[in-house]
Design an enzyme around this catalytic site. Structure first.
Site, PDB file in Angstrom:
ATOM      1  N   GLU C  90       0.831  -1.198   0.000  1.00 47.42           N
ATOM      2  CA  GLU C  90       0.000   0.000   0.000  1.00 47.42           C
ATOM      3  C   GLU C  90       0.863   1.243   0.000  1.00 47.42           C
ATOM      4  O   GLU C  90       0.416   2.330   0.320  1.00 47.42           O
ATOM      5  CB  GLU C  90      -1.004   0.007   1.161  1.00 47.42           C
ATOM      6  CG  GLU C  90      -0.438  -0.224   2.529  1.00 47.42           C
ATOM      7  CD  GLU C  90      -1.553  -0.443   3.554  1.00 47.42           C
ATOM      8  OE1 GLU C  90      -2.044   0.555   4.071  1.00 47.42           O
ATOM      9  OE2 GLU C  90      -1.922  -1.605   3.808  1.00 47.42           O
ATOM     10  N   CYS C 122      -3.091  -4.939   3.928  1.00 49.38           N
ATOM     11  CA  CYS C 122      -1.931  -5.713   4.383  1.00 49.38           C
ATOM     12  C   CYS C 122      -1.869  -7.130   3.839  1.00 49.38           C
ATOM     13  O   CYS C 122      -0.990  -7.897   4.219  1.00 49.38           O
ATOM     14  CB  CYS C 122      -1.883  -5.725   5.914  1.00 49.38           C
ATOM     15  SG  CYS C 122      -1.723  -4.074   6.609  1.00 49.38           S
ATOM     16  N   THR C 163       3.409   2.093  15.167  1.00 50.15           N
ATOM     17  CA  THR C 163       3.683   0.776  14.590  1.00 50.15           C
ATOM     18  C   THR C 163       3.971   0.768  13.090  1.00 50.15           C
ATOM     19  O   THR C 163       4.630  -0.158  12.614  1.00 50.15           O
ATOM     20  CB  THR C 163       2.479  -0.162  14.827  1.00 50.15           C
ATOM     21  OG1 THR C 163       1.292   0.495  14.373  1.00 50.15           O
ATOM     22  CG2 THR C 163       2.351  -0.504  16.304  1.00 50.15           C
ATOM     23  N   ARG C 210     -11.479   0.579  17.645  1.00 48.45           N
ATOM     24  CA  ARG C 210     -11.651  -0.770  18.198  1.00 48.45           C
ATOM     25  C   ARG C 210     -12.428  -1.711  17.266  1.00 48.45           C
ATOM     26  O   ARG C 210     -12.376  -2.927  17.430  1.00 48.45           O
ATOM     27  CB  ARG C 210     -12.309  -0.696  19.581  1.00 48.45           C
ATOM     28  CG  ARG C 210     -11.352  -0.129  20.636  1.00 48.45           C
ATOM     29  CD  ARG C 210     -11.955  -0.131  22.031  1.00 48.45           C
ATOM     30  NE  ARG C 210     -12.394  -1.460  22.469  1.00 48.45           N
ATOM     31  CZ  ARG C 210     -11.564  -2.425  22.875  1.00 48.45           C
ATOM     32  NH1 ARG C 210     -10.274  -2.210  22.916  1.00 48.45           N
ATOM     33  NH2 ARG C 210     -12.032  -3.575  23.258  1.00 48.45           N
ATOM     34  N   THR C 212     -11.531  -2.400  14.482  1.00 44.88           N
ATOM     35  CA  THR C 212     -10.520  -3.168  13.736  1.00 44.88           C
ATOM     36  C   THR C 212     -10.236  -4.513  14.399  1.00 44.88           C
ATOM     37  O   THR C 212      -9.605  -5.368  13.806  1.00 44.88           O
ATOM     38  CB  THR C 212      -9.177  -2.402  13.636  1.00 44.88           C
ATOM     39  OG1 THR C 212      -8.709  -2.145  14.962  1.00 44.88           O
ATOM     40  CG2 THR C 212      -9.324  -1.096  12.895  1.00 44.88           C
ATOM     41  N   HIS C 245      -0.657 -12.151  10.572  1.00 40.70           N
ATOM     42  CA  HIS C 245      -0.453 -10.712  10.362  1.00 40.70           C
ATOM     43  C   HIS C 245      -0.272 -10.077  11.738  1.00 40.70           C
ATOM     44  O   HIS C 245      -0.957 -10.438  12.694  1.00 40.70           O
ATOM     45  CB  HIS C 245      -1.641 -10.092   9.630  1.00 40.70           C
ATOM     46  CG  HIS C 245      -1.516  -8.595   9.516  1.00 40.70           C
ATOM     47  ND1 HIS C 245      -0.447  -8.012   8.900  1.00 40.70           N
ATOM     48  CD2 HIS C 245      -2.296  -7.588   9.983  1.00 40.70           C
ATOM     49  CE1 HIS C 245      -0.576  -6.689   8.980  1.00 40.70           C
ATOM     50  NE2 HIS C 245      -1.692  -6.404   9.633  1.00 40.70           N
ATOM     51  N   LYS C 250       0.133  -7.611  20.329  1.00 41.46           N
ATOM     52  CA  LYS C 250      -0.981  -8.311  20.982  1.00 41.46           C
ATOM     53  C   LYS C 250      -1.835  -9.148  20.038  1.00 41.46           C
ATOM     54  O   LYS C 250      -2.146 -10.300  20.329  1.00 41.46           O
ATOM     55  CB  LYS C 250      -1.896  -7.270  21.644  1.00 41.46           C
ATOM     56  CG  LYS C 250      -1.607  -7.065  23.126  1.00 41.46           C
ATOM     57  CD  LYS C 250      -2.725  -6.227  23.745  1.00 41.46           C
ATOM     58  CE  LYS C 250      -2.168  -5.279  24.793  1.00 41.46           C
ATOM     59  NZ  LYS C 250      -2.929  -4.046  24.905  1.00 41.46           N
ATOM     60  N   ASN C 277       4.773  -2.920  12.486  1.00 47.01           N
ATOM     61  CA  ASN C 277       3.851  -3.504  11.523  1.00 47.01           C
ATOM     62  C   ASN C 277       4.293  -3.158  10.107  1.00 47.01           C
ATOM     63  O   ASN C 277       4.199  -2.007   9.688  1.00 47.01           O
ATOM     64  CB  ASN C 277       2.442  -2.962  11.789  1.00 47.01           C
ATOM     65  CG  ASN C 277       1.421  -3.471  10.786  1.00 47.01           C
ATOM     66  OD1 ASN C 277       1.723  -4.338   9.957  1.00 47.01           O
ATOM     67  ND2 ASN C 277       0.212  -2.930  10.870  1.00 47.01           N
ATOM     68  N   SER C 307      -7.008  -5.304   5.713  1.00 45.37           N
ATOM     69  CA  SER C 307      -8.211  -4.555   6.058  1.00 45.37           C
ATOM     70  C   SER C 307      -9.093  -4.394   4.849  1.00 45.37           C
ATOM     71  O   SER C 307      -8.627  -4.281   3.723  1.00 45.37           O
ATOM     72  CB  SER C 307      -7.825  -3.173   6.600  1.00 45.37           C
ATOM     73  OG  SER C 307      -7.261  -3.327   7.881  1.00 45.37           O
TER      74      SER C 307
END
Lengths: 135, 386, 356
Positions: C90, C122, C163, C210, C212, C245, C250, C277, C307
């Site tokens: 991207e 991603c 990230t 959130r 996501t 991914h 976390k 990331n 996404s």
């Protein structure tokens, strides 16, 4: 914008593709029409390994137009292991001091943009300190 | 062959940043000044040495333009480009024209106008003296090129830091006596040591600043000199031009500067003299490292030892090999493609005994060397006072 | 279409595997403490330790070229044997003009190739891998190169800035008989779920905070991995390694947990704590770190997430041809160890984030 000029040299610039003289075996970079060693015609392609060592180096702070974004940058004369010397930027130096004789390897990087934000990106060879890799 | 060629007149404008005047105006003034020394000689040819007219001033076809503005319309008028050696190359062509009798009276003009543009445009234009595809493309500049040479030189010959200071100090001391110099104040060793680094190890005091300039000489054969010519006759005893690979990296040994060596040797042979007979050496100090290399190439020092002559007083006007006697490019200023003609004008002043405070005593033989790039093009001339 | 897992697994007619792989991670690192220092006075520790940042002369083109050269070195094939060069990202340097043609030209793969740039947030790189598997599996060519690489964007001050990193990997797919890891099967799970996006001509992405998490990342990752395992009749315990991914530290750990994988299985490919990331590069640069250490017979479960949204899951079995190939190019861990820490000001300069 000098698009045809960049395009014409893309092989040599992206990948250090030069020539080997079919008459005297000398390795040639950049490619020429006439062998600088024996004077006969040279046209057989040869891919250089990209390994070499620093012959001399300096730092450019007052960069010419098109190069300001990267200044200050280090430019070196790099002696390739196959013989020829090339002028190229050193990159990814981190904290490592450059020295004459330092082993370096070729990487393909962004050299400059031509035509500002709307223009073309020019890519080509640079060299960095050799990473520890068994080959 | 060169027996007959003499420099009958000289002219110059002060080197500097002349924001208010143009290339054509500078050229016309220098030519007028030279012609005023020998008003009876009507030039039939004009040879122009210039590098940047096309890029900085967007002006080509300088022959027609300058001939017109100098009131010489109709003359044969080619322009010679050999980057920093354009002036020396123009002088060489003028000498060939006169000695071959293709022309009888030739004006050789060196002219450079860099202040039509501002800094980045100037820098970009100057990079053209290198190999554009393979040296300028990776971002090298002429100063960077000098940095590469000086770094290697200092490592190879174990030269201490500050070793080149003497070149700048000598140039500025001499420039102080030259009314046409851009800088007319001596500098101290401390000034050198404190100078800003440009392309390490090259610092600002190792670099001759690019500037506007125009200088002219009138060449003719001795038989054309007017009967009442009252000045000492200065003869061209040697003239040659030698090229090397344009790019440093294309040379089998980038520290050899073979063209400078060959051009010097050829000049001594042409003039039938040895280096010891040279009274002054107007070399091309675009960078101090190049001054050291020219002293070596001409045989005044062994390889790796040219810098020593700047330490022991050898290069001052009363020294063994006086250089940059009217400031060189460092103090007079560096009008790129005009340097070779300024060198000739300054050497003639020395040979006429008119060099003022930096006069070389009893100067009779002057050698001039003009470099385009790091000895990519080298023009060498030897002038002798009769 | 019937929903029996076996019939959902993607299996090419001809068996396909990974012939060569190569990673690239730039050398600069921005610690999360630096981002935190600038925006919240150091009050937040940040989701990872630090992230990788590309140098001034690096972009997806240059990074893809290096990863591709590493993959070719491990594959031991000539670039002109490739029939496809596909780059998923991207952060393509051009909106119009392919990254892939530049990469292909630089490695010597032109002109007898398919070339194109892939976009699926991603998972653009793994989407290209599935296409490569299909191309080789259909017998349309012997080798195909698929790359996932990013120099990810994060708006200064946004959560993503902690990230959004740079890196990725290149994979050469070819006949299973020559492979260092055989593809046992793959499966993709895709819905229209707008959890993160960047509108055309916008510089920075936006995200739905959130949202996501559960409906996006976890739903797609676990569905893809579960369906693939179920279709292949495999269990988490059958795998020596898993990799997901990794938008932070976390999420991939929780995904592993939800699916029944242990930390031991997940740790080798979990690079986000150290490099952040890498977007299209994230799952597959993790895979490259696993392949650097894997032994013949090891099985690996790889699940990407893009996404928008979707996940591609792959089941791999390492073959004895891995021996001797790992050391033929720079290892992923060597790139991670080559590290120069930078401060926030340098980061702004390197990423050209000055206000315009």
């Amino acid at each position: 914008m000098e698009v045809p000029r960049y395009w014409r040299n893309r092989n040599q610039r992206y990948a250090l593709v030069g020539e080997v003289c079919p008459h005297c075996e000398v390795k040639i970079f950049p490619p020429r029409d006439v062998c600088p060693a024996c004077g006969q015609d040279a046209k057989t392609k040869f891919s250089f390994s990209g390994r070499g060592e620093v012959y001399s180096y300096t730092t450019i702070s007052d960069a010419p137009a098109g190069y300001e974004e990267n200044a200050p940058y280090t430019v070196a004369l790099v002696k390739l292991e196959e013989g020829p010397v090339v002028t190229a930027q050193l990159t990814d130096l981190g904290q490592e001091p450059v020295s004459i004789g330092m082993p370096v390897e070729m990487v393909t990087r962004r050299i400059r943009q031509d035509g500002g934000k709307e223009g073309i990106l020019v890519y080509g060879y640079k060299f960095r300190p050799v990473m520890a890799v068994a080959r | 062959m060169l027996e007959d060629v003499v420099i009958a007149g000289i002219g110059q404008i002060q080197v500097g940043e002349h924001w208010e005047t143009s290339l054509r105006s500078h050229a016309a003034r220098a030519i007028l000044a030279a012609r005023s020394e020998v008003p009876s000689l009507q030039p039939d040819m004009l040879v122009i040495g210039n590098m940047l007219g096309s890029t900085i001033s967007h002006q080509a076809n300088l022959g027609a333009l300058v001939a017109d503005w100098a009131n010489l319309s109709g003359v044969d008028a080619p322009t010679v480009e050999a980057s920093g050696a354009s002036g020396g190359a123009a002088l060489r062509l003028g000498v060939m024209a006169v000695s071959s009798r293709q022309a009888d009276v030739v004006v050789v003009l060196g002219v450079e106008k860099i202040t039509d543009s501002v800094q980045t445009g100037q820098d970009r234009a100057l990079t053209q003296m290198m190999d554009t595809d393979y040296e300028a493309m990776p971002g090298l500049t002429p100063s960077g090129q000098a940095g590469l040479v000086m770094n290697r030189y200092m490592a190879q010959y174990q030269v201490p830091a500050g070793a080149f200071a003497g070149f700048a100090v000598n140039a500025h001391a001499n420039g102080a006596h030259n009314p046409n110099a851009m800088f007319r104040k001596p500098i101290t060793r401390q000034r050198y040591d404190e100078a800003e680094v440009v392309a390490p190890p090259v610092n600002q005091m190792d670099v001759a600043p690019a500037a506007d300039g125009a200088a002219a000489v009138i060449l003719t054969r001795r038989e054309w000199l007017p009967a009442d010519y009252a000045m000492p006759v200065v003869r061209v005893a040697a003239s040659n031009l030698v090229t090397d690979s344009l790019a440093l990296h294309d040379r089998s040994d980038p520290m050899l500067f073979q063209a400078a060596r060959l051009s010097s040797e050829r000049a001594f042979r042409q003039a039938g003299i040895s280096p010891a007979e040279v009274d002054l050496f107007e070399l091309d100090d675009a960078y101090s490292i190049y001054a050291a290399l020219q002293l070596e190439a001409a045989g005044f020092a062994a390889a790796g030892q040219g810098w020593l002559l700047a330490q022991d007083g050898s290069i001052i006007p009363r020294g063994r090999v006086p250089i940059c006697t009217l400031g060189g490019s460092k103090a007079r200023g560096n009008p790129i493609g005009a340097v070779g003609v300024y060198q000739a004008v300054e050497a003639v002043l020395q040979l006429r005994g008119k060099a003022g405070g930096s006069q070389v005593p009893e100067a009779r033989v002057a050698m001039l060397q003009n470099w385009g790039g790091p000895a990519s093009t080298v023009a060498t001339h030897i002038l002798m006072r009769e | 279409m019937e929903d029996k897992p076996q019939s959902l697994v993607l299996k090419p007619k001809l068996p396909v595997g990974i012939i060569g792989y190569g990673a690239y991670i730039p050398r600069y690192r921005l610690p999360n403490t630096e981002v935190s220092r600038i925006w919240v006075g150091g009050a937040r520790p940040g989701p990872v330790k630090e992230k990788s940042v590309p140098g001034l002369d690096e972009d997806v083109v240059t990074m893809s070229i290096e990863a591709a050269r590493n993959a070719l070195a491990r594959a031991g094939i000539c670039a002109d044997e490739l029939r496809a060069v596909w780059v998923g990202s991207e952060s393509h340097p051009y909106s119009v003009k392919p990254t892939s043609t530049l990469v292909a030209e630089a490695i010597g793969a032109v002109p007898h190739i398919q070339a194109g740039d892939w976009e699926f947030a991603c998972k653009a790189g793994t989407e290209a891998m599935v296409a490569a598997i299909a191309m080789i599996g259909a017998g349309m060519g012997r080798y195909a190169l698929a790359i996932g690489m990013d120099t990810a964007q994060g708006r200064p001050g946004d959560d993503l800035e902690y990230t959004a990193a740079a890196g990725g990997a290149a994979y050469i797919l070819g006949p299973a008989a020559e492979a260092l890891a055989e593809i046992e099967g793959s499966y993709s799970f895709v819905t229209d779920t707008p959890d993160f996006w960047r509108r055309a001509d916008e510089r920075y992405p936006s995200h739905a905070q959130r949202f996501t998490g559960d409906p996006a990342y976890f739903e797609h990752v676990t569905s893809a991995a579960k369906t693939l395992m179920s279709g292949l009749g495999s269990q988490p315990a059958d795998y020596r390694y898993c990799v997901f991914h990794q938008p932070n530290a976390k999420f991939p750990q929780r995904a592993a947990q939800l699916l029944g994988f242990t930390n031991e299985q997940n740790k080798t490919g979990l690079l986000s704590p150290e490099i952040g990331n890498t977007y299209a590069g994230a799952a597959i640069v993790g895979l490259s770190a696993i392949l650097d250490e894997a032994k013949p017979g090891d099985r690996i479960l790889v699940t990407s997430y893009g996404s928008g949204a979707g996940s591609d899951a792959f089941s791999l079995r390492v073959t004895d041809k891995i021996t001797g190939r790992q050391e033929k190019a720079t290892r992923t861990r060597e790139y991670i160890a080559r590290r120069t820490e930078i401060d926030y000001g340098t980061y702004i300069r390197y990423r050209r984030l000055f206000a315009e």
